[in-house]
Scaffold this active site. Sequence first.
Site, PDB file in Angstrom:
ATOM      1  CB  CYS A 106      -0.924  -0.011   1.210  1.00 43.84           C
ATOM      2  SG  CYS A 106      -2.041   1.405   1.299  1.00 43.84           S
ATOM      3  CB  CYS A 205      -7.194  -1.659   6.187  1.00 42.27           C
ATOM      4  SG  CYS A 205      -6.576  -1.662   4.488  1.00 42.27           S
TER       5      CYS A 205
END
Length: 365
Positions: A106, A205
């Site tokens: 990410c 997440c």
Amino acid sequence: MAKRVLMAMSGGVDSSVAAALLVEQGYEVIGVTMNTWTDDIPEEIQMNQHSGCCSLAAVEDARSVAHKLGIPYYVMNFQGQFAGTVIDYFIKEYSRGRTPNPCIACNRYVKFSAFLEKARQLECDYVATGHYAVIGRDDRYPGRWLLGKSADARKDQTYVLHNLTQDALAHTLFPVGGMEKSEVRALAAKYGFVTADKPDSQEICFVYDNDYGRFLKERVPEAIVPGPILNTRGEVIGQHQGLPLYTVGQRKGLGLTTSRPVYVTELDVERNALIVGEDEETYRGGLVASDLNWIAIPDLRFPRRCRAKIRRMAPEAECTVYPLSDGAVRVEFDRPQRAITPGQAVVFYEGNWVLGGGTIDKAIL
């Protein structure tokens, strides 16, 4: 004219205080929450205050902080980039019998690539985040932007930031990197932010219940194939439920009854076999890593002494790094390291600076 900053606001305490510090320092700050959630996550999960960054609850917290600071705030859609570079990578690595680190992906492809490109489109000079790390210069590394450890060693995030390029480092700010976490929370309380006492997000997440096994079974059921559990002598002692559900060093959840504790030592993808052994059999003297990103140096041309981490919470270990002809490296540790895991990162340090890092391909020696 004040420098313009695109501030990534996750709805947590660190990015909230980072935004406040930038405002105090005279920057023109634009707050942004990156929407990376996929459609299969229930709304009631997203509205939970503890559901992690980028959820609907996090958006409301970030919006509250931006309003208090008097800065513009937007939610921007990065779902496509996130799905293509983080979730797909996560699935493919587990399907290959490796253990990925989605936070590293990410940071590499979304926060300091796609988000940085968005900042340029908006004519911003910098992007900023609430990461615990510092950016600086050092005469020992002429002409290089450097990534350094946070003042709070327990929160240091340089391990997951090792893929930052020179261009990204030159256009990034880490306002809380020189602070202790306790100082950050105290400032958040002083500012009256709703995020002051918000707990840190620990889970993956996009795996809303933190059950990555369920996530993989739903996304790639064909990769979850049961097979034999072997001891290091090659004897069958049980059956595993699918290699992607295990990782090197794992002890619990093996479904074995043995006279002494056993741990995963290897995932043999070719035989679809899970190899287990005693704790001492999880140690290896070195590794081979590829996909290197060098920060303090342009590249590695000669063997170099440094310290290395093979996972974020692992202690640094003395080693020698040898360049290989294909751009990969061989790392030999002074002392064997436990549970060297393919798919995880190895990050090299010289003092407080990150030398560089890459992805572990295999353990050796």
